[in-house]
Design an enzyme around this catalytic site. Sequence first.
Site, PDB file in Angstrom:
ATOM      1  N   LYS A 104       0.860  -1.200  -0.133  1.00 57.87           N
ATOM      2  CA  LYS A 104       0.127  -0.258  -0.318  1.00 57.87           C
ATOM      3  C   LYS A 104       0.800   1.384  -0.009  1.00 57.87           C
ATOM      4  O   LYS A 104       1.973   1.068  -0.008  1.00 57.87           O
ATOM      5  CB  LYS A 104      -0.770  -0.106   1.358  1.00 57.87           C
ATOM      6  CG  LYS A 104      -2.159   1.018   1.037  1.00 57.87           C
ATOM      7  CD  LYS A 104      -2.892   0.625   0.466  1.00 57.87           C
ATOM      8  CE  LYS A 104      -4.593   0.909   0.022  1.00 57.87           C
ATOM      9  NZ  LYS A 104      -5.169   0.133  -0.260  1.00 57.87           N
TER      10      LYS A 104
HETATM   11  P1  NAD Z   1     -13.097   7.600  -2.654  1.00 58.80           P
HETATM   12  O1  NAD Z   1     -12.019   8.396  -2.586  1.00 58.80           O
HETATM   13  O2  NAD Z   1     -13.142   7.608  -4.221  1.00 58.80           O
HETATM   14  O3  NAD Z   1     -14.665   7.986  -1.272  1.00 58.80           O
HETATM   15  C1  NAD Z   1     -13.771   7.677  -0.161  1.00 58.80           C
HETATM   16  C2  NAD Z   1     -15.610   8.103   0.295  1.00 58.80           C
HETATM   17  O4  NAD Z   1     -15.709   8.659   1.913  1.00 58.80           O
HETATM   18  C3  NAD Z   1     -15.984  10.016  -0.273  1.00 58.80           C
HETATM   19  O5  NAD Z   1     -17.375   9.778  -0.502  1.00 58.80           O
HETATM   20  C4  NAD Z   1     -15.667  10.662   1.091  1.00 58.80           C
HETATM   21  O6  NAD Z   1     -16.239  12.172   1.121  1.00 58.80           O
HETATM   22  C5  NAD Z   1     -16.584   9.532   2.072  1.00 58.80           C
HETATM   23  N1  NAD Z   1     -15.537  10.254   3.409  1.00 58.80           N
HETATM   24  C6  NAD Z   1     -14.097  10.544   3.316  1.00 58.80           C
HETATM   25  N2  NAD Z   1     -14.281  10.559   4.930  1.00 58.80           N
HETATM   26  C7  NAD Z   1     -15.290  10.042   5.496  1.00 58.80           C
HETATM   27  C8  NAD Z   1     -15.465  10.218   7.221  1.00 58.80           C
HETATM   28  N3  NAD Z   1     -14.292  10.874   7.886  1.00 58.80           N
HETATM   29  N4  NAD Z   1     -17.079  10.234   6.982  1.00 58.80           N
HETATM   30  C9  NAD Z   1     -17.714   9.587   6.246  1.00 58.80           C
HETATM   31  N5  NAD Z   1     -17.238   9.263   4.956  1.00 58.80           N
HETATM   32  C10 NAD Z   1     -16.217   9.897   4.647  1.00 58.80           C
HETATM   33  O7  NAD Z   1     -11.957   6.065  -2.081  1.00 58.80           O
HETATM   34  P2  NAD Z   1     -12.847   4.783  -2.791  1.00 58.80           P
HETATM   35  O8  NAD Z   1     -11.755   4.339  -3.547  1.00 58.80           O
HETATM   36  O9  NAD Z   1     -14.233   4.636  -2.683  1.00 58.80           O
HETATM   37  O10 NAD Z   1     -12.587   3.972  -0.971  1.00 58.80           O
HETATM   38  C11 NAD Z   1     -13.474   3.554   0.153  1.00 58.80           C
HETATM   39  C12 NAD Z   1     -12.690   2.934   0.736  1.00 58.80           C
HETATM   40  O11 NAD Z   1     -13.117   1.742  -0.011  1.00 58.80           O
HETATM   41  C13 NAD Z   1     -11.729   2.674   1.327  1.00 58.80           C
HETATM   42  O12 NAD Z   1     -11.744   2.359   2.876  1.00 58.80           O
HETATM   43  C14 NAD Z   1     -10.877   2.137   0.524  1.00 58.80           C
HETATM   44  O13 NAD Z   1      -9.531   1.446   0.846  1.00 58.80           O
HETATM   45  C15 NAD Z   1     -11.460   0.739  -0.241  1.00 58.80           C
HETATM   46  N6  NAD Z   1     -11.832   0.297  -1.078  1.00 58.80           N
HETATM   47  C16 NAD Z   1     -11.697   0.767  -2.479  1.00 58.80           C
HETATM   48  C17 NAD Z   1     -11.336   0.094  -2.858  1.00 58.80           C
HETATM   49  C18 NAD Z   1     -11.138   0.982  -4.908  1.00 58.80           C
HETATM   50  O14 NAD Z   1     -11.418   0.097  -5.722  1.00 58.80           O
HETATM   51  N7  NAD Z   1     -11.479   2.234  -4.935  1.00 58.80           N
HETATM   52  C19 NAD Z   1     -10.718  -1.145  -3.309  1.00 58.80           C
HETATM   53  C20 NAD Z   1     -11.208  -1.841  -2.313  1.00 58.80           C
HETATM   54  C21 NAD Z   1     -11.611  -0.853  -1.236  1.00 58.80           C
END
Ligand code: NAD
Length: 442
Positions: free
Chosen positions: A132
Amino acid sequence: MPDTTAPDAVPDHVPDHLPDVAPVTARPTHAGPLATAQEQLAGAIGRLGYDAGMHAMLATPRREINVAIPLRRDDGSTELFHGFRVQHNVSRGPGKGGLRYHPAVDVDEVRALAMWMTWKCAVVELPYGGAKGGVAIDPRNYSQPELERVTRRYTSEIMPMIGPERDIMAPDIGTDAQTMAWVMDTYSVNKGYTIPGVVTGKPLEVGGSLGRATATSRGVVHSTRAALREAGLDLPDVSVAIQGFGKVGSHAADFYSDAGSRVEAVSDQYGGVYRSGGLDVPRLLTHVRTTGSVVGFEGGDPIGNEELLGLDVDVLVPAAVEGVLTHDNAGDVKARWVVEGANGPTTARADAILADRGVVVVPDILANAGGVVVSYFEWVQAQQAYWWTEAEIELRLEERMLHAYAGVAEVARRESLPMRDAALMLSVQRVAVAHRTRGLYP
Ligand code: NAD
């Protein structure tokens, strides 16, 4: 070849008028994600009966790098950021894991996320280890050219550690397909030829895969369906609340709604919206595209992030940041299923409370593995320079997710364990077997 079937979700560029509410940028103050990850590992080691040497090896990152990133801002001033890349384990193959841009990023968070990537890749049987990266920056405060300079400098600083056979990046919180294109270009220019396999989640025009942008969310929905089936239910039978409306949460909302589930509440870091009986998700997506947030959507009532977690819905999907379900609020969760779109949203103490209360937690390393599965497909396609159709990708993704779910559910039944403990047992064992089979050098 644009991915015309992928629903539009969050805007590529942040609109000028974000809600007039301070965003949540800090993580909750209880035990951090690394403590959670280490506690989970210790549990699996105990169940598997492994010795202290194996525990120490699996608890410790194989390699990590800490870099300073000076940025020349558009106004001519200079600012410095701290960045990290951690390879937790590379025994089953190259490191694989996202790159996060968030102001609260620190090395311990990156270590935890890298460890979870190791287990995730093992659960879905990919030939990868776990890695990561992160930069402590709030991308919303910087222009695209500034973010490009940060990304290129970060990439050039960690160059010796990455590559298609070493460590492969992907988008995570605060980064996107464009970020991956900059990483790939910087790496390729320095090597002297185009190397698309150094990143996944890149734009289609430079070797990305059809279906990657929505893969994590599709996987979340596949694993929800599998969990519901165990109770004789299906997606149209349930109501859902989703915390986080970014790449994972917004597409998941779309897929749940398409499948007939009632998406009753969603939130982002600015706040949330709720409507009993279900929100109009296509209209909500349009609202988010124009305003940059779910806040202010007229088709529902405002709701806070904390309130959303305790809503009386069937399925709760944390899809934002880690550590949101804690011992303080786990007792308030009314959902029967928690399907973890985010990495590490549930602390170890919250997990115990949820298990005691009979809440089924489909753990992150299984539920959100769809992203890394299609990343793997993207990497395979790039290595072969031969691209698959979207239908092929979606079929193979569904097969992998359901196969992985069935494997974890079987261990859970056999050992009478919650799904997370079962998934960890399975994955830690797979990694340990790889260690033992390779032997120790020298
Ligand atoms: P992103 O940046 O596209 O979206 C994050 C979202 O969470 C946004 O809507 C933001 O406003 C919200 N957010 C941030 N801090 C917050 C808080 N304290 N309280 C409430 N909402 C909050 O990120 P993403 O890619 O959608 O990732 C989200 C989660 O999924 C992360 O934990 C990431 O590690 C995990 N994840 C993502 C992927 C991927 O393919 N993008 C794959 C596996 C896991």
